[in-house]
Enzyme design. Structure first.
Site, short mmCIF file in Angstrom:
data_model
loop_
_atom_site.label_atom_id
_atom_site.label_comp_id
_atom_site.label_asym_id
_atom_site.label_seq_id
_atom_site.Cartn_x
_atom_site.Cartn_y
_atom_site.Cartn_z
N VAL A 6 0.85 -1.19 0.00
CA VAL A 6 0.00 0.00 0.00
C VAL A 6 0.88 1.24 0.00
O VAL A 6 1.78 1.38 0.84
CB VAL A 6 -0.94 0.01 1.23
CG1 VAL A 6 -1.79 1.27 1.24
CG2 VAL A 6 -1.81 -1.23 1.24
N CYS A 7 0.61 2.14 -0.94
CA CYS A 7 1.34 3.41 -0.98
C CYS A 7 0.33 4.54 -1.20
O CYS A 7 -0.88 4.31 -1.17
CB CYS A 7 2.43 3.40 -2.04
SG CYS A 7 1.85 3.35 -3.73
N ALA A 8 0.83 5.72 -1.43
CA ALA A 8 -0.05 6.88 -1.54
C ALA A 8 -0.95 6.82 -2.77
O ALA A 8 -2.15 7.07 -2.69
CB ALA A 8 0.77 8.17 -1.54
#
Length: 103
Positions: A6-8
């Site tokens: 999960v990233c931005a």
């Protein structure tokens, strides 16, 4: 094993995700590794064993743990900034492997 990075925005993890796939051992070839943004992931945590947070979303760890609190068996971990920056998939996989040994 189902792993979610999960990233931005969901795109900066694609290189790391591919490096992780390239470093799977023979007995891990059935592991599924995906990547999503935080906003996309919020409704999809239930199908994953591990949720790995990129450094840029580490500040949302408590929120994500809250969303996952009723999901049995899910583990949420933070990816180190060094391993993320170097796209060191082997190191990230080792973090998961070590966590599995300690369960």
């Amino acid at each position: 094993m189902n792993i979610l990075l999960v990233c931005a925005c969901g795109s900066s993890t694609s290189i790391l995700m591919q490096n992780m796939r390239d470093n799977l051992k023979d007995d891990e070839k059935d592991w599924e590794i995906g990547a999503l943004s935080v906003s996309e992931a919020k409704t999809k945590f239930g199908k994953y064993d591990y949720v790995l947070l990129a450094p840029q979303v580490k500040f949302q760890t408590n929120m994500i743990k809250g969303l996952c609190k009723d999901i049995p068996g899910i583990t949420i971990l933070n990816i180190s900034a060094i391993d993320f920056g170097r796209c060191n998939g082997e190191a990230v996989l080792n973090m998961i492997r070590e966590n599995e040994k300690n369960k």
